[in-house]
Design a protein around this motif. Structure first.
Motif, PDB file in Angstrom:
ATOM      1  N   ASP A 171      49.559  46.856  22.338  1.00  0.00           N
ATOM      2  CA  ASP A 171      50.666  47.061  23.277  1.00  0.00           C
ATOM      3  C   ASP A 171      50.516  48.479  23.832  1.00  0.00           C
ATOM      4  O   ASP A 171      51.047  49.435  23.292  1.00  0.00           O
ATOM      5  N   THR A 172      49.767  48.583  24.916  1.00  0.00           N
ATOM      6  CA  THR A 172      49.423  49.898  25.469  1.00  0.00           C
ATOM      7  C   THR A 172      50.664  50.713  25.801  1.00  0.00           C
ATOM      8  O   THR A 172      50.753  51.905  25.467  1.00  0.00           O
TER       9      THR A 172
ATOM     10  N   THR B 103      43.962  53.905  31.396  1.00  0.00           N
ATOM     11  CA  THR B 103      44.346  52.721  30.644  1.00  0.00           C
ATOM     12  C   THR B 103      43.620  51.505  31.219  1.00  0.00           C
ATOM     13  O   THR B 103      43.165  51.530  32.375  1.00  0.00           O
ATOM     14  N   TRP B 104      43.516  50.456  30.447  1.00  0.00           N
ATOM     15  CA  TRP B 104      42.808  49.252  30.873  1.00  0.00           C
ATOM     16  C   TRP B 104      43.384  48.055  30.140  1.00  0.00           C
ATOM     17  O   TRP B 104      44.200  48.199  29.236  1.00  0.00           O
ATOM     18  N   SER B 105      42.955  46.853  30.518  1.00  0.00           N
ATOM     19  CA  SER B 105      43.413  45.639  29.853  1.00  0.00           C
ATOM     20  C   SER B 105      42.280  44.635  29.826  1.00  0.00           C
ATOM     21  O   SER B 105      41.317  44.724  30.591  1.00  0.00           O
TER      22      SER B 105
ATOM     23  N   VAL C  62      44.106  43.392  24.802  1.00  0.00           N
ATOM     24  CA  VAL C  62      44.602  44.693  25.252  1.00  0.00           C
ATOM     25  C   VAL C  62      45.516  44.449  26.450  1.00  0.00           C
ATOM     26  O   VAL C  62      45.065  44.026  27.518  1.00  0.00           O
ATOM     27  N   LEU C  63      46.803  44.711  26.259  1.00  0.00           N
ATOM     28  CA  LEU C  63      47.788  44.454  27.315  1.00  0.00           C
ATOM     29  C   LEU C  63      47.873  45.626  28.285  1.00  0.00           C
ATOM     30  O   LEU C  63      47.694  46.789  27.882  1.00  0.00           O
ATOM     31  N   PRO C  64      48.163  45.361  29.549  1.00  0.00           N
ATOM     32  CA  PRO C  64      48.371  46.455  30.509  1.00  0.00           C
ATOM     33  C   PRO C  64      49.529  47.341  30.063  1.00  0.00           C
ATOM     34  O   PRO C  64      50.386  46.935  29.269  1.00  0.00           O
ATOM     35  N   LYS C  65      49.579  48.522  30.610  1.00  0.00           N
ATOM     36  CA  LYS C  65      50.597  49.494  30.211  1.00  0.00           C
ATOM     37  C   LYS C  65      52.009  48.983  30.416  1.00  0.00           C
ATOM     38  O   LYS C  65      52.925  49.300  29.648  1.00  0.00           O
TER      39      LYS C  65
ATOM     40  N   ARG D 209      43.725  35.431  30.188  1.00  0.00           N
ATOM     41  CA  ARG D 209      43.687  36.796  30.692  1.00  0.00           C
ATOM     42  C   ARG D 209      42.309  37.096  31.255  1.00  0.00           C
ATOM     43  O   ARG D 209      41.307  36.557  30.785  1.00  0.00           O
TER      44      ARG D 209
END
Length: 253
Positions: free
Chosen positions: A85-86, A113-115, A208-211, A233
Motif C-alpha cells: 500500500d504505497t 513511485t510505481w505500480s 504494488v498499488l499506486p500511491k 492489473r
C-alpha cells in the motif's frame, strides 16, 4: 600443685593460638564461599537469547501503524501474496481468512513511485550494492560498489522484483520507514525484512498499488479503508526516465 600450676600457661597459650587461627582463617573461608556461590549462579545463566520473535527493538520510536503485527485484512489475493500500500507506506503479507502481517515500509519519493504485479525473481542475504548508472549520474559521489554488510544501503536482505531494478530490501536507516524517500525501492527495517524474507519464496506474487489506490485493512491504528480490487492489473508502471534507488541489476550477485 607445682605440676598443675606449670600446665596452666600452656593450656592458655593453646587456646590463644586456636582463637588467633580462627580469626586469620575466617576471611579466606568467606572469600572461598562467596566465590563458589558466584560460580554456581554464573553457571545457570542463559547462554543465548530467547528464540521468541521480537516485534521491534524500540517500539516507542515507531508509530503503532508501522510496527509489525497481525491485522485484519480483506483481499481476494491468495495467502502468501505481498501487497504494498504505497500511499500508506505499509506492506501486507496475506495470511488468508481475513488476516495479514503488516509491516511499515519506506517507498519512492515524489516522482519515483510505481505500480504493478511482479513476482520475486531472486532472494539474497546481505546483498552487495551496485548503484545503477542513472543513479550515479544524479549522485556522482556514490560508490560504484559496496560489499554487503551492516553499512550497506540494501540492509540484511533483498528480494528482487521480476526483471526490473526494483527491490524489497532492508535498510541501515530505520528512521526512513513510513516516508517517501527512495527512487522506487520498498524498504523495511532489517528485523522486518528478515522476517518477510523467511516467509516468501522465489515466484511469490507482489502487488504494488499506486500511491492513491484504496486498500482495505484494519490495523492497530483503527483505520478502515476500502477493499483491494480484483481486476487484472497492468505490468509495472514507472515514471519515464526514472530508475530505482539502492538496487542491483538482476544479473549481478
Amino acid at each position: 600443685m607445682t605440676q598443675s600450676s606449670d600446665r596452666r600457661p600452656s593450656s592458655r597459650a593453646a587456646s590463644a593460638l586456636v582463637l588467633i587461627s580462627a580469626v586469620l582463617l575466617a576471611p579466606a573461608m568467606l572469600a572461598s564461599a562467596a566465590n563458589a556461590q558466584t560460580q554456581r549462579y554464573a553457571s545457570i545463566q542463559p547462554s543465548a537469547y530467547p528464540a521468541d520473535e521480537v516485534i521491534g527493538s524500540d517500539e516507542g520510536a515507531t508509530p503503532e501503524r508501522l510496527r509489525r503485527a497481525v491485522v485484519a485484512f480483506g483481499t481476494a489475493e491468495a495467502p502468501g501474496t505481498i501487497i504494498i500500500d504505497t500511499g500508506n507506506t505499509t506492506l501486507y503479507y496475506v495470511l488468508g481468512q481475513g488476516r495479514a502481517i503488516r509491516y511499515g515500509v519506506g517507498v519512492g519519493r515524489e516522482g519515483f513511485t510505481w505500480s504493478g504485479v511482479p513476482t520475486i525473481s531472486r532472494k539474497a542475504e546481505w546483498p552487495d550494492w551496485y548503484p545503477p548508472s542513472q543513479m550515479i549520474a544524479r549522485q556522482p559521489y556514490l560508490p560504484r560498489f559496496m560489499a554487503g554488510g551492516p553499512g550497506n544501503p540494501l540492509g540484511a536482505r533483498a528480494m528482487y522484483l521480476g526483471t526490473s531494478q526494483y527491490r524489497i530490501h532492508g535498510t541501515n536507516d530505520p528512521s526512513t520507514i513510513g516516508k517517501f524517500v527512495s527512487s522506487g525501492c520498498i524498504r523495511l527495517t532489517n528485523e522486518d525484512v528478515i522476517d518477510l524474507f523467511n516467509r516468501v519464496d522465489v515466484g511469490t506474487k507482489v502487488v504494488v498499488l499506486p500511491k492513491n489506490a484504496p486498500v482495505m485493512a484494519r490495523g492497530g491504528d483503527g483505520r478502515t479503508a476500502r477493499p483491494v480490487g480484483t481486476a487484472p492489473r497492468p505490468a509495472i508502471v514507472a515514471p519515464s526516465g526514472r530508475q530505482a534507488m539502492n538496487l542491483i541489476a538482476p544479473q549481478v550477485n
